[in-house]
Design a protein around this motif. Sequence first.
Motif, PDB file in Angstrom:
ATOM      1  N   ALA A 159       0.830  -1.202   0.000  1.00  0.00           N
ATOM      2  CA  ALA A 159       0.000   0.000   0.000  1.00  0.00           C
ATOM      3  C   ALA A 159       0.868   1.256   0.000  1.00  0.00           C
ATOM      4  O   ALA A 159       0.583   2.218  -0.727  1.00  0.00           O
ATOM      5  N   ALA A 160       1.934   1.253   0.799  1.00  0.00           N
ATOM      6  CA  ALA A 160       2.826   2.414   0.865  1.00  0.00           C
ATOM      7  C   ALA A 160       3.487   2.672  -0.484  1.00  0.00           C
ATOM      8  O   ALA A 160       3.572   3.818  -0.946  1.00  0.00           O
ATOM      9  N   ILE A 176       2.811   6.114  -2.739  1.00  0.00           N
ATOM     10  CA  ILE A 176       3.936   7.000  -3.054  1.00  0.00           C
ATOM     11  C   ILE A 176       4.156   7.068  -4.561  1.00  0.00           C
ATOM     12  O   ILE A 176       4.425   8.133  -5.124  1.00  0.00           O
ATOM     13  N   ASP A 177       4.031   5.934  -5.250  1.00  0.00           N
ATOM     14  CA  ASP A 177       4.208   5.928  -6.702  1.00  0.00           C
ATOM     15  C   ASP A 177       3.117   6.738  -7.410  1.00  0.00           C
ATOM     16  O   ASP A 177       3.349   7.318  -8.479  1.00  0.00           O
ATOM     17  N   GLN A 178       1.914   6.767  -6.802  1.00  0.00           N
ATOM     18  CA  GLN A 178       0.788   7.457  -7.427  1.00  0.00           C
ATOM     19  C   GLN A 178       0.751   8.949  -7.093  1.00  0.00           C
ATOM     20  O   GLN A 178       0.032   9.712  -7.735  1.00  0.00           O
ATOM     21  N   ALA A 179       1.531   9.359  -6.087  1.00  0.00           N
ATOM     22  CA  ALA A 179       1.508  10.764  -5.664  1.00  0.00           C
ATOM     23  C   ALA A 179       2.025  11.665  -6.781  1.00  0.00           C
ATOM     24  O   ALA A 179       3.071  11.413  -7.369  1.00  0.00           O
ATOM     25  N   GLU A 180       1.277  12.724  -7.052  1.00  0.00           N
ATOM     26  CA  GLU A 180       1.653  13.640  -8.126  1.00  0.00           C
ATOM     27  C   GLU A 180       2.378  14.867  -7.595  1.00  0.00           C
ATOM     28  O   GLU A 180       2.981  15.619  -8.361  1.00  0.00           O
ATOM     29  N   LEU A 223      -0.839   8.619   4.790  1.00  0.00           N
ATOM     30  CA  LEU A 223      -1.495   7.582   5.587  1.00  0.00           C
ATOM     31  C   LEU A 223      -2.980   7.514   5.262  1.00  0.00           C
ATOM     32  O   LEU A 223      -3.546   6.426   5.122  1.00  0.00           O
ATOM     33  N   ARG A 224      -3.630   8.677   5.137  1.00  0.00           N
ATOM     34  CA  ARG A 224      -5.062   8.683   4.786  1.00  0.00           C
ATOM     35  C   ARG A 224      -5.286   8.031   3.430  1.00  0.00           C
ATOM     36  O   ARG A 224      -6.240   7.275   3.237  1.00  0.00           O
ATOM     37  N   ARG A 225      -4.402   8.319   2.484  1.00  0.00           N
ATOM     38  CA  ARG A 225      -4.546   7.728   1.147  1.00  0.00           C
ATOM     39  C   ARG A 225      -4.343   6.218   1.188  1.00  0.00           C
ATOM     40  O   ARG A 225      -5.044   5.468   0.508  1.00  0.00           O
TER      41      ARG A 225
END
Length: 213
Positions: free
Chosen positions: A174-175, A179-183, A194-196
């Motif tokens: 999940a982490a 992180i990979d999806q964060a823009e 953490l919420r995501r």
Amino acid sequence: MIASLRGTIVALATGRLVLEVAGVGYAVAITERHARELRVGDTVRLHTALVVREDDLSLFGFVDEVELGLFELLRTVSGVGPKSALGVLGSMDADAIAHAIANDDDAPFRAVSGIGPKTAKLIVVTLAGKLEAPRTPARGTAAGEDARAETAPRTALVAALTGLGWPERTALEAATAVIDQAEEAPLPELSVLLRRALAQLGPARDARGGSAR
């Protein structure tokens, strides 16, 4: 739970300080390395962990969420209490800990006061796969700083998720995905990540991976 404190240092000793926040003095245990960087009168923010025992309430303070996450991870190891975990963080930084775990090397942990050979080996075995080693051991270089910047948020997020009861493999997956999806650049704060991650894991699952009833 006291997650962080911001205030003025009114007393400072080896491995301990008193932080005055809104007129209240909080005694906080810190690493000796951190203590050497501070002075009475400094205004600081500490990320904290409150350790509750039958006859004691103790606050432990850290420079950032990464150190706090490592502290919580170290405490999951049998035989490692909060003082021993603090001792490890006072002797080794996040990169050194991650490298030792990745290389199955318990020697650095054996060098920490209060950590015996058996416990040192347990640290390496228990934390194997929970920390992502930096891509390079180089320190003070741009590459080394980039590796630490990439590794630190993932380590802290995995620690937060496992602290909430999620299995380590699930937490790591999940982490990594979050992180990979964060823009954003730089990455958002740990609370946002953490919420995501929790949203991605889904409200229909509990911390043991079962279905909510």
